[in-house]
Enzyme design. Structure first.
Site, mmCIF file in Angstrom:
data_model
loop_
_atom_site.group_PDB
_atom_site.id
_atom_site.type_symbol
_atom_site.label_atom_id
_atom_site.label_comp_id
_atom_site.label_asym_id
_atom_site.label_seq_id
_atom_site.Cartn_x
_atom_site.Cartn_y
_atom_site.Cartn_z
ATOM 1 N N CYS A 158 41.798 47.157 37.553
ATOM 2 C CA CYS A 158 41.663 45.746 37.960
ATOM 3 C C CYS A 158 42.649 44.821 37.267
ATOM 4 O O CYS A 158 43.082 43.823 37.854
ATOM 5 C CB CYS A 158 40.236 45.293 37.740
ATOM 6 S SG CYS A 158 39.095 46.100 38.893
ATOM 7 N N LYS A 206 34.463 39.134 42.378
ATOM 8 C CA LYS A 206 35.526 39.633 43.259
ATOM 9 C C LYS A 206 35.105 40.980 43.842
ATOM 10 O O LYS A 206 34.590 41.840 43.119
ATOM 11 C CB LYS A 206 36.853 39.745 42.498
ATOM 12 C CG LYS A 206 36.841 40.710 41.320
ATOM 13 C CD LYS A 206 38.187 40.651 40.621
ATOM 14 C CE LYS A 206 38.428 41.732 39.622
ATOM 15 N NZ LYS A 206 38.108 43.093 39.953
ATOM 16 N N ASP A 265 36.865 41.234 34.404
ATOM 17 C CA ASP A 265 35.744 42.183 34.516
ATOM 18 C C ASP A 265 35.184 42.679 33.177
ATOM 19 O O ASP A 265 34.876 43.872 33.022
ATOM 20 C CB ASP A 265 36.167 43.385 35.374
ATOM 21 C CG ASP A 265 36.603 42.969 36.767
ATOM 22 O OD1 ASP A 265 36.528 41.771 37.087
ATOM 23 O OD2 ASP A 265 37.042 43.845 37.544
HETATM 24 N N1 TIU Z 1 37.462 46.420 36.718
HETATM 25 C C1 TIU Z 1 37.970 47.610 37.011
HETATM 26 O O1 TIU Z 1 39.002 48.004 36.473
HETATM 27 N N2 TIU Z 1 37.280 48.405 37.917
HETATM 28 C C2 TIU Z 1 37.278 49.782 37.905
HETATM 29 O O2 TIU Z 1 36.649 50.409 38.750
HETATM 30 N N3 TIU Z 1 37.975 50.401 36.894
HETATM 31 C C3 TIU Z 1 38.014 51.744 36.621
HETATM 32 O O3 TIU Z 1 38.803 52.116 35.753
HETATM 33 N N4 TIU Z 1 37.229 52.574 37.260
#
Ligand code: TIU
Length: 228
Positions: free
Chosen positions: A163, A130, A25
């Site tokens: 994530c 995802k 991400d």
């Molecule tokens: N990619 C990921 O970690 N999504 C989140 O929403 N992370 C947060 O720390 N909010």
């Protein structure tokens, strides 16, 4: 051919022919102003160091022609894969699917879900959208790793305790040997990053290993450290 990475809590033996890099991400939504991370009230500049770390890992894995997978947290435009509980959670400025300065929040194909330029996928690298925090949930990641006969995952990206950690735990439960690269992951909360690194390697690597980038580079770039 196995390589030994100087890792914590003990050296990580990696089958270099069955290893892949997975970057979680590294998209504008979490790393730039006006995206999902900012709408949740976070200081997105906290994540910037991970960009440098992930770019270094990309250079390393590309130079060795090793498999690379990028993920993005992204939903279908009709939100059919976004549970109402996820969309209604908390009190964000903008909710998933709302129109923001970088397009609709966390929606596939919008500017916010683009990977930052420094980590931009090239050529045959795999990019997976995802719908969840973990990269296995609702994706073809499991089938892809099986098709490539992958057994070892080098993991990095953002955010460490959300994530990245969810993906690492999912992978660990599926039998993958996982290593998280310490300088190539960040959290909006530094103490959560440190706690996650500690949790992963506790109890003799209950979830996996952590290592610094320089030790990953050294192990993969030094032929004499390779074990056959
Ligand atoms: N990619 C990921 O970690 N999504 C989140 O929403 N992370 C947060 O720390 N909010």
């Amino acid at each position: 051919m196995f390589v030994e990475i100087d890792a914590r809590p003990f050296p990580y033996l990696m089958d270099a022919e069955r290893a892949a890099l997975i970057l979680i991400d590294m998209q504008r939504d979490f790393l730039e102003a006006d995206g999902f991370g900012a709408s949740l009230g976070n200081d997105v500049t906290m994540l910037r160091p991970a960009i440098i770390g992930c770019a270094r890992l990309l250079t390393l894995f590309r130079s060795l022609h090793m498999p690379i997978i990028h993920t993005r947290e992204a939903h279908r435009p009709d939100l059919g894969d976004c549970p109402p509980a996820k969309r209604s959670r908390g009190d964000p400025i903008l909710r998933i699917g709302d129109a923001g300065p970088m397009g609709r929040i966390l929606i596939s194909g919008e500017l916010g879900t683009e990977i930052v330029p420094e980590c931009c996928p090239i050529s045959d690298e795999i990019v997976l959208d995802k719908p969840g925090k973990g990269a296995f949930f609702g994706t073809k990641l499991g089938e892809i790793l099986t098709a490539f006969d992958i057994s070892h995952l080098i993991i990095a990206g953002v955010t460490t305790e959300v994530c990245v950690q969810t993906t690492m735990r999912e992978a660990n439960d599926r039998g993958y040997e996982c290593l998280l690269v310490e300088e190539a992951t960040e959290s909006y909360f530094p103490e959560f990053k440190q706690a996650t690194l500690a949790m992963i390697r506790a109890q003799n690597a209950i979830v996996g290993w952590t290592a610094s980038i320089k030790d990953v580079e050294r192990a993969l770039q030094t032929p004499c450290r390779r074990l056959s």
